[in-house]
Scaffold this active site. Sequence first.
Site, PDB file in Angstrom:
ATOM      1  CG  ASP A   1     -41.339  34.548  29.275  1.00 52.01           C
ATOM      2  OD1 ASP A   1     -41.150  33.277  29.053  1.00 52.01           O
ATOM      3  OD2 ASP A   1     -42.849  34.789  30.433  1.00 52.01           O
ATOM      4  CB  VAL A   2     -37.388  32.209  26.432  1.00 48.67           C
ATOM      5  CG1 VAL A   2     -36.500  31.637  26.570  1.00 48.67           C
ATOM      6  CG2 VAL A   2     -37.871  30.617  26.975  1.00 48.67           C
TER       7      VAL A   2
ATOM      8  CG  ASN B 264     -29.511  25.931  29.561  1.00 48.51           C
ATOM      9  OD1 ASN B 264     -29.450  24.815  29.922  1.00 48.51           O
ATOM     10  ND2 ASN B 264     -30.400  27.213  30.697  1.00 48.51           N
TER      11      ASN B 264
ATOM     12  CE1 TYR C 280     -36.859  19.095  30.411  1.00 46.33           C
ATOM     13  CE2 TYR C 280     -37.159  16.347  29.592  1.00 46.33           C
ATOM     14  CZ  TYR C 280     -35.987  17.800  29.961  1.00 46.33           C
ATOM     15  OH  TYR C 280     -35.173  18.012  30.091  1.00 46.33           O
TER      16      TYR C 280
ATOM     17  CE  LYS D 246     -35.535  19.543  27.043  1.00 52.91           C
ATOM     18  NZ  LYS D 246     -35.355  20.962  27.006  1.00 52.91           N
TER      19      LYS D 246
END
Length: 254
Positions: free
Chosen positions: A63-64, A90, A159, A163
């Site tokens: 789990d990053v 990613n 999101y 980004k």
Amino acid sequence: MNAVETDTRVAVVTGAGSGIGRAVAVELLRAGWSVALAGRRTRTLEETAALAGTAASLAVRTDVSQPDDVAALFAATVERFGRVDLLFNNAGTFGPGGVPVEELSYEAWRHVVDTNLNGAFLCAQAAYRQMKEQTPRGGRIINNGSISAHTPRPHSVAYTATKHALTGLTKSLSLDGRAYGIAVGQIDIGNAATDMTARMQTGALQADGEVRPEPVMDVADVARTVRHMAELPLEANVQFATVLATAMPYVGRG
């Protein structure tokens, strides 16, 4: 300091259990790389490894957004392969798509930020530390941005914000990595055909309020682009690349 030298380049790919991460991992494995496959589900990571038909992979449930998981991922990679030459950062989530900003819960916002931004930072930091100290020194980090890093879709505040933040992370890491032979770039992707973008072909909300189908492209074309970026000598870097379905509504969106 790790002094192991190998003839095979070593990559860490996060979000390797599906979509773009899976396509990139398979592309690298088939090209002779050793790859640590990171993701939340071991089963899907093993499926990715099986697609490549090679033993040069390592599946690490990760789990990053959790610092201990990220530390364990890179420790396992170095223990197995000796070094890290590439991080493909990613792992990410769109979150609850189509939710207006005034209705987006803090929990949903926080989940997207923890995965897309905090997770990318933690993985980049771990890769940076390893690349700085290993022999030969250096390596490459490629962050998966999005065309939303430039132009948002409706109802995509979490999101899109993450980004945009990834672009700042890319630039800062690129600057700080110069002294240590660490090259950092970003790939911004639009409408690659994956489970995440399946709805694009049936109808996506446009800026004018209408719902219309959008073209998609083969995810393999993204994977080949990442591989090209990854295999450049460290003296060369693709700082930013945009790969998208040619006819999708991006330039002039809305």
